[in-house]
Enzyme design. Structure first.
Site: not given
Ligand code: GLU
Length: 346
Positions: A52, A311, A118-119, A38, A191
């Site tokens: 966008y 486990e 940013t993701d 972005t 995030k």
């Protein structure tokens, strides 16, 4: 659509391009590696902050749009990728980490900045934190609003990132995440909100510091996370496949089996609560571990610690996406199940 605003913005950015070539040899050198996101995003509407296109503006334009950068550093830019961060892959990560290791070995370089969507920013930040061998600052920066938006945050974020990368007090702190006037540790920061500006947080561990009028201020002396591992990836050409599965009521092991069949060398499960799983999943995890394939049990809760397990392996402080990065680096390093367990459960 706001073509007039867009063309004005682009014209202003173009006008500033001449500043990009101003050498500033008396200032510390900071190299900016641009990958997209972005912060380099563009839209036809200045009100659009969700629809966008990410990764549209090149590194020269990003730098020249903030001429104040040259007041603090001699800035050099390199375009490593220009994409939505969901497309960042292991080739880009390996290339980026190797380039940063070389750059920071140069005595004139005070630090580096990586611009990123940013993701998945936290995954790249964590990867660099574990694979860059330098006490100089590695700063990962993004933006929540595209460059064309009213009140776009990218320019200020970039200026703060460069100031941090050129600051002596930023040394010995590992990789850091900069957004919204905050400095976070790449090791812990995640995030936490899909669209809001104050999204990057480490709920338990907090921030390392903040910016006041763009100047970095730290809350603590330099410090490093407990048991932070380092991996030398200088000879690594490929990272083993690790897949993340998500837990829920009545989960069955079909996707776990499919992941193994597809060639996964390690599995991370975003379990419920303290990494909990259904009985049939526990059985499948045991079988997978018995075959020598590590299964790390993290949590879907978004916060907290996952304790050691009988486990599978409890993920400790690592959320699922960070556990995936660590597990794939450990596998690339050739570590056995016992050593891998130690990274997480120690
Ligand atoms: N999905 C895009 C990315 O991660 C945009 C998100 C952002 O950068 O804020 O690159």
């Amino acid at each position: 659509m706001n073509k007039k605003y867009l063309s004005k913005t682009m014209a202003a950015l173009m006008l500033c391009t001449s500043f990009a070539s101003f050498a500033n040899a008396d200032k510390p050198t900071v190299k900016i590696y641009a990958t997209g996101g972005t912060i380099a995003g563009s839209s036809e509407s200045n009100m659009d902050t969700t629809d966008y296109k990410a990764g549209k503006i090149g590194v020269d334009l990003l730098i020249s749009a903030v001429p104040e950068l040259k007041d603090f550093a001699h800035v050099i830019g390199e375009q490593i990728a220009n994409t939505d961060s969901n497309n960042i892959n292991q080739n880009i990560l390996l290339k980026l980490s190797k380039a940063i290791n070389l750059q920071l070995a140069d005595a004139k370089t005070s630090g580096v900045v990586v611009t990123h969507g940013t993701d998945t920013l936290e995954e790249t930040a964590f990867f660099l934190d574990l694979t860059v061998k330098s006490d100089k600052p590695v700063v990962i920066v993004g933006a929540m609003r595209p460059a064309t938006a009213i009140s776009a945050d990218g320019g200020m974020n970039l200026l703060e990132a460069v100031r941090l990368a050129s600051d002596d007090d930023a040394k010995h702190r590992g990789a850091m995440v900069v957004l919204n006037d905050r400095i976070g540790s790449a090791f812990y920061t995640t995030k936490t909100n899909s669209t809001m500006l104050d999204t990057f947080k480490a709920t338990e561990q907090g921030y390392l510091g903040a910016f006041l009028s763009g100047e970095p201020h730290f809350y603590y002396e330099p410090t490093k996370p407990v048991d932070k591992p380092y991996f030398d990836i200088s000879h690594v050409k490929q990272l083993p496949k690790v897949k993340i599965l998500y837990s829920y009521q009545d989960q069955d092991p079909a996707l776990l089996h499919a992941a193994i069949k597809d060639g996964a060398k390690g599995i991370v499960i975003a379990g419920t609560g303290n990494g909990s799983l259904s009985d049939v999943m526990l059985e499948a995890v045991k079988e997978t571990m018995d075959k020598g394939i590590p299964v790390v049990r993290s949590t879907r809760t978004g916060n907290g610690f996952v304790t050691p397990k009988q486990e599978g392996i409890g993920s400790g402080v690592y959320n699922p996406q960070k556990a995936k990065v660590l597990l794939s680096l450990a596998l690339a390093h050739g570590d056995n199940l016992k050593t891998i367990r130690n990274y997480f459960e120690n």
